[in-house]
Every structure is written in structure tokens, then in C-alpha cells.
Write a protein that holds these residues in place. Structure first.
Motif, PDB file in Angstrom:
ATOM      1  N   TRP A 162       0.984  -1.462  -0.276  1.00 57.62           N
ATOM      2  CA  TRP A 162      -0.274  -0.073  -0.584  1.00 57.62           C
ATOM      3  C   TRP A 162       1.121   1.263   0.386  1.00 57.62           C
ATOM      4  CZ3 TRP A 162      -0.604   4.454   3.283  1.00 57.62           C
ATOM      5  CH2 TRP A 162      -1.842   4.869   2.992  1.00 57.62           C
ATOM      6  N   LEU A 163       1.727   1.681   0.807  1.00 60.71           N
ATOM      7  CA  LEU A 163       2.851   2.428   0.425  1.00 60.71           C
ATOM      8  C   LEU A 163       3.561   2.594   0.044  1.00 60.71           C
ATOM      9  CD1 LEU A 163       4.091   4.051   2.231  1.00 60.71           C
ATOM     10  CD2 LEU A 163       5.386   3.379   3.475  1.00 60.71           C
ATOM     11  N   GLY A 164       3.480   1.251  -1.254  1.00 60.77           N
ATOM     12  CA  GLY A 164       5.029   1.262  -2.369  1.00 60.77           C
ATOM     13  C   GLY A 164       4.045   1.969  -3.301  1.00 60.77           C
ATOM     14  N   LEU A 165       2.688   1.655  -3.636  1.00 62.49           N
ATOM     15  CA  LEU A 165       1.672   2.263  -4.745  1.00 62.49           C
ATOM     16  C   LEU A 165       1.373   3.768  -4.081  1.00 62.49           C
ATOM     17  CD1 LEU A 165      -0.748   1.721  -6.144  1.00 62.49           C
ATOM     18  CD2 LEU A 165      -1.936   1.148  -4.912  1.00 62.49           C
ATOM     19  N   ARG A 166       1.414   3.989  -3.351  1.00 58.26           N
ATOM     20  CA  ARG A 166       0.715   5.684  -3.116  1.00 58.26           C
ATOM     21  C   ARG A 166       2.019   5.931  -3.279  1.00 58.26           C
ATOM     22  NH1 ARG A 166      -2.367   8.282  -2.421  1.00 58.26           N
ATOM     23  NH2 ARG A 166      -2.129   9.450  -0.883  1.00 58.26           N
ATOM     24  N   ALA A 167       3.163   6.144  -3.277  1.00 56.75           N
ATOM     25  CA  ALA A 167       4.450   6.774  -3.362  1.00 56.75           C
ATOM     26  C   ALA A 167       4.716   6.536  -4.785  1.00 56.75           C
ATOM     27  CB  ALA A 167       6.031   5.699  -3.028  1.00 56.75           C
ATOM     28  N   ILE A 168       4.211   5.990  -5.533  1.00 53.80           N
ATOM     29  CA  ILE A 168       4.283   6.052  -6.919  1.00 53.80           C
ATOM     30  C   ILE A 168       3.166   7.064  -7.067  1.00 53.80           C
ATOM     31  CG2 ILE A 168       3.998   4.394  -9.407  1.00 53.80           C
ATOM     32  CD1 ILE A 168       4.906   1.788  -7.878  1.00 53.80           C
ATOM     33  N   GLN A 169       2.092   6.867  -6.806  1.00 61.64           N
ATOM     34  CA  GLN A 169       0.979   7.179  -7.559  1.00 61.64           C
ATOM     35  C   GLN A 169       0.785   9.252  -7.068  1.00 61.64           C
ATOM     36  OE1 GLN A 169      -2.085   5.732  -4.899  1.00 61.64           O
ATOM     37  NE2 GLN A 169      -3.315   4.781  -6.139  1.00 61.64           N
ATOM     38  N   GLN A 170       1.702   9.048  -6.061  1.00 56.52           N
ATOM     39  CA  GLN A 170       1.929  10.357  -5.857  1.00 56.52           C
ATOM     40  C   GLN A 170       2.908  10.967  -6.387  1.00 56.52           C
ATOM     41  OE1 GLN A 170      -0.910  11.352  -5.046  1.00 56.52           O
ATOM     42  NE2 GLN A 170      -0.273  12.324  -2.305  1.00 56.52           N
ATOM     43  N   SER A 171       4.034  10.442  -7.266  1.00 54.52           N
ATOM     44  CA  SER A 171       5.060  11.000  -7.698  1.00 54.52           C
ATOM     45  C   SER A 171       5.407  10.590  -8.785  1.00 54.52           C
ATOM     46  CB  SER A 171       6.406   9.670  -6.944  1.00 54.52           C
ATOM     47  OG  SER A 171       7.017   9.208  -6.577  1.00 54.52           O
ATOM     48  N   ALA A 197       5.848   5.633 -19.344  1.00 53.96           N
ATOM     49  CA  ALA A 197       4.952   4.481 -20.451  1.00 53.96           C
ATOM     50  C   ALA A 197       5.847   2.673 -19.652  1.00 53.96           C
ATOM     51  CB  ALA A 197       5.594   4.430 -22.063  1.00 53.96           C
ATOM     52  N   ALA A 198       6.816   3.121 -19.394  1.00 51.86           N
ATOM     53  CA  ALA A 198       7.099   1.758 -19.027  1.00 51.86           C
ATOM     54  C   ALA A 198       6.917   1.771 -17.550  1.00 51.86           C
ATOM     55  CB  ALA A 198       9.153   2.105 -18.768  1.00 51.86           C
ATOM     56  N   LEU A 199       6.761   2.671 -16.728  1.00 48.36           N
ATOM     57  CA  LEU A 199       5.908   2.184 -15.347  1.00 48.36           C
ATOM     58  C   LEU A 199       4.850   1.718 -15.676  1.00 48.36           C
ATOM     59  CD1 LEU A 199       6.363   5.133 -12.702  1.00 48.36           C
ATOM     60  CD2 LEU A 199       4.369   3.542 -13.248  1.00 48.36           C
ATOM     61  N   VAL A 200       3.738   2.234 -16.507  1.00 51.61           N
ATOM     62  CA  VAL A 200       2.647   1.698 -16.612  1.00 51.61           C
ATOM     63  C   VAL A 200       2.658   0.052 -17.392  1.00 51.61           C
ATOM     64  CG1 VAL A 200       0.550   1.575 -17.903  1.00 51.61           C
ATOM     65  CG2 VAL A 200       0.839   4.262 -17.040  1.00 51.61           C
ATOM     66  N   TRP A 202       5.427  -2.113 -16.075  1.00 57.76           N
ATOM     67  CA  TRP A 202       6.002  -2.592 -14.402  1.00 57.76           C
ATOM     68  C   TRP A 202       4.047  -2.425 -14.209  1.00 57.76           C
ATOM     69  CZ3 TRP A 202       4.865  -0.484  -9.736  1.00 57.76           C
ATOM     70  CH2 TRP A 202       5.466  -1.570  -8.980  1.00 57.76           C
ATOM     71  N   ALA A 203       3.608  -2.446 -13.932  1.00 59.35           N
ATOM     72  CA  ALA A 203       2.231  -1.797 -12.871  1.00 59.35           C
ATOM     73  C   ALA A 203       0.995  -2.953 -13.561  1.00 59.35           C
ATOM     74  CB  ALA A 203       1.144  -0.583 -13.027  1.00 59.35           C
ATOM     75  N   ALA A 204       1.055  -2.954 -15.113  1.00 60.36           N
ATOM     76  CA  ALA A 204       0.292  -4.048 -15.235  1.00 60.36           C
ATOM     77  C   ALA A 204       0.850  -5.302 -15.125  1.00 60.36           C
ATOM     78  CB  ALA A 204       0.645  -4.447 -17.028  1.00 60.36           C
ATOM     79  N   GLN A 205       1.788  -5.939 -14.132  1.00 57.34           N
ATOM     80  CA  GLN A 205       2.356  -7.401 -14.345  1.00 57.34           C
ATOM     81  C   GLN A 205       3.080  -6.744 -12.952  1.00 57.34           C
ATOM     82  OE1 GLN A 205       2.135  -9.415 -16.792  1.00 57.34           O
ATOM     83  NE2 GLN A 205       2.126  -8.084 -17.783  1.00 57.34           N
ATOM     84  N   ALA A 206       2.739  -5.975 -11.958  1.00 55.85           N
ATOM     85  CA  ALA A 206       3.426  -5.752 -10.818  1.00 55.85           C
ATOM     86  C   ALA A 206       2.572  -6.683  -9.619  1.00 55.85           C
ATOM     87  CB  ALA A 206       3.817  -4.758 -10.298  1.00 55.85           C
ATOM     88  N   ILE A 207       2.751  -7.504  -8.514  1.00 55.19           N
ATOM     89  CA  ILE A 207       2.196  -8.067  -7.585  1.00 55.19           C
ATOM     90  C   ILE A 207       2.616  -7.349  -6.431  1.00 55.19           C
ATOM     91  CG2 ILE A 207       2.481 -10.299  -8.795  1.00 55.19           C
ATOM     92  CD1 ILE A 207       4.547 -10.806  -7.202  1.00 55.19           C
TER      93      ILE A 207
END
Length: 299
Positions: A162-171, A197-200, A202-207
Motif C-alpha cells: 500500500w505504501l509503495g503504491l501511494r508513493a508511485i501515485q503521489q510521485s 510508459a515503462a512504469l505503466v 511495470w504496473a500491469a505486471q506488478a505483484i
């Protein structure tokens, strides 16, 4: 509980396994309670795949066997207590136990209940694990009740994922000029080569464990006085406080706060009735293997 048909009563070793979203740990003790060996493997959250979880559980046990210098034949003389993430989900629980397992006996429970048994020496109590995921558990009156822990991203508040997701969203909001510039945002976006695009992709495959790997970055940036990172840690603390407060309202008198995120944020929650665990989840898993009267998640 499953039994090995050849040696149902020939137990020489107790093995405890604690499996979460990132790591699986195993510990082997002999009948005298002496520590023989410990091992590690990648995560064994049952929701990420039954076959994968079984492979990592056995990998951690075999690693412990190597440390203990035990032959492969020792597997059939082990009583195993497995405390695995998502075992509270009945389909995961039954699918895992339907697989052939090499132990003389196997008892399966959740990582949360294993942690609770370890924290309170096999007695009743309440715990909140905030690691890659998060889950609260109250063991009271012989009954088990859980909160949160339904999986990322719909649940698992206050967790590393959850913290990692929030960090990416806010970044990303910093990148768009919506939020003020941030050292954390610079570090995270540099990690992806400043390629959205690389981040997107990555997110599509991230666990969950992939998101959780960015949680330490937030702590590091907060230490460097980054305001975004400090705000994210305050958010995470508030989520944990909400969960603990709810558990206290449901009858828990004290709570053991566990997991990497929980341990690092514990100083910010000192006003709550938190207790130091007596032992870890591996000892709780061994206790679950030994004490057949402890409640089964899905009888």
C-alpha cells in the motif's frame, strides 16, 4: 490435516513455516525442542498460486534441512505447521492441502494465526501484521476473527504494498506539477528512466511484493526530510492506528504489532496498548503443529 500413509506416527522433527508475500521462512526443531536449522525461500502467499506456494514452502524446508544436515528422507518424519498468507480463504486452504505433501503430518493455518500463537506463546491475544500486506487477527474465546488482509489493492491498508503504491501515485502527481517537487518522486521516477510508459507496463505486471520493495525508499526519503515521504508515513501510521483502534473496540485488550512496516512505525504508535511478542511466527507455526486442539480455519 493430512498424514503420510507410510509413517503416520513416526514423528522425529517439528517444522514451522511462515509464508508471506515476499519471504518464506522455515525452522526445524527435534523432539527435545532443540533448533536444528532454518531456511528461506521467496514468498508463498497462496493467492499467488498454489503450485508456486508449495514449491517455495518446500524450498524453505529443504534449505533448513541443508543447514541441519538432514537427509531427504527426514521429510517423512516431520510434523509440519504451515502458517501461510491467504490460508484464511477456504478455496486456497483446501486447494493447497489437496496437493501431495511429503510430511508425516501437515497442519495449515494463516500467517496471521501463526504470528498470534508465537506472539502470545500459544495463548489468546491480538496481532496486526504490517509487512508486504497487512492483516489483523483476534484470538479470543477459542474463536479467530480477522480484519483487513483481503489482498492488495482492495485491502491490506498500512502495508508495504500500500505504501509503495501511494508513493508511485503521489510521485506521478509531482511529475505532473500537481504536487510540489519531491526527492522521493525524483528517485522513483529515475528508477523507471523517467519513462511513464515503462512504469505503466511495470504496473500491469506488478505483484504486491513489487510495490512493497519501494516502501524502504519512503523511509529513506523521510529521513532525508522529504515532505512527501513524511506525509506518506503519517498516512500509513493513521491506517495502522485505525485498524488497531477497531481491534480494541472489538474486545482486544492489547495488540502485538508485527512486520517490517509495523516495526518501523511502532514508535509513532506508542500511545496505543502495544505489546512485545514473546516469539515469532515460526514458533507459532510449530506450536500449531504440536497442539491439535488449536482451532482449524476450515474444519
Amino acid at each position: 490435516m493430512t498424514k503420510h500413509p507410510a509413517l503416520p506416527d513416526n514423528i522425529a522433527y517439528w517444522v514451522g513455516v511462515d509464508g508471506g508475500g515476499t519471504h518464506t521462512r522455515a525452522r526445524i526443531r527435534n523432539q527435545k525442542g532443540e533448533l536444528l536449522g532454518e531456511g528461506r525461500a521467496p514468498g508463498s502467499n497462496l493467492e499467488l498460486g498454489i503450485d508456486l506456494a508449495q514449491r517455495h514452502v518446500l524450498g524453505a524446508v529443504r534449505d533448513a534441512m541443508t543447514a541441519a544436515q538432514l537427509p531427504d528422507s527426514a521429510l517423512a518424519r516431520m510434523s509440519a505447521g504451515l502458517a501461510l498468507a491467504s490460508a484464511e480463504l477456504e478455496s486456497c486452504y483446501r486447494d493447497f492441502l489437496a496437493q501431495p505433501l511429503p510430511f508425516a503430518e501437515t497442519r495449515l493455518t494463516s500467517d496471521a494465526f501463526g504470528a498470534c500463537l508465537g506472539a502470545f506463546g500459544g495463548g489468546e491475544g491480538a496481532i496486526l501484521i504490517a509487512g508486504t500486506g497487512s492483516v489483523g487477527l483476534i484470538f479470543q474465546g477459542g474463536r479467530i476473527r480477522t480484519c483487513s488482509g483481503r489482498g492488495f489493492p482492495i485491502s491490506d491498508l498500512g502495508s508495504g504494498a500500500w505504501l509503495g503504491l501511494r508513493a508511485i501515485q503521489q510521485s506521478l502527481l509531482c511529475h505532473d506539477g500537481i504536487l510540489a517537487p519531491s526527492l522521493l518522486a525524483v528517485r522513483l521516477l529515475d528508477h523507471f528512466g523517467r519513462d511513464q510508459a515503462a512504469l505503466v507496463r511495470w504496473a500491469a505486471q506488478a505483484i504486491p511484493a513489487d510495490y512493497g520493495r519501494f516502501a524502504p525508499w519512503v523511509f529513506d526519503a523521510a529521513t532525508d526530510e522529504d515532505s512527501l515521504a513524511q506525509a506518506l508515513l503519517s498516512e500509513t501510521r493513521d491506517q495502522l492506528e485505525t485498524l488497531i483502534g477497531g481491534m480494541l473496540a472489538q474486545g482486544a485488550s492489547q495488540v502485538a504489532l508485527l512486520g517490517g512496516i509495523g516495526e518501523r512505525l511502532r514508535p509513532r504508535l506508542g500511545h496505543l496498548p502495544l505489546v512485545t511478542p514473546q516469539a515469532d511466527a515460526l514458533e507459532g507455526a510449530i506450536l500449531f503443529a504440536k497442539r491439535k486442539e488449536l482451532p482449524c480455519l476450515h474444519p
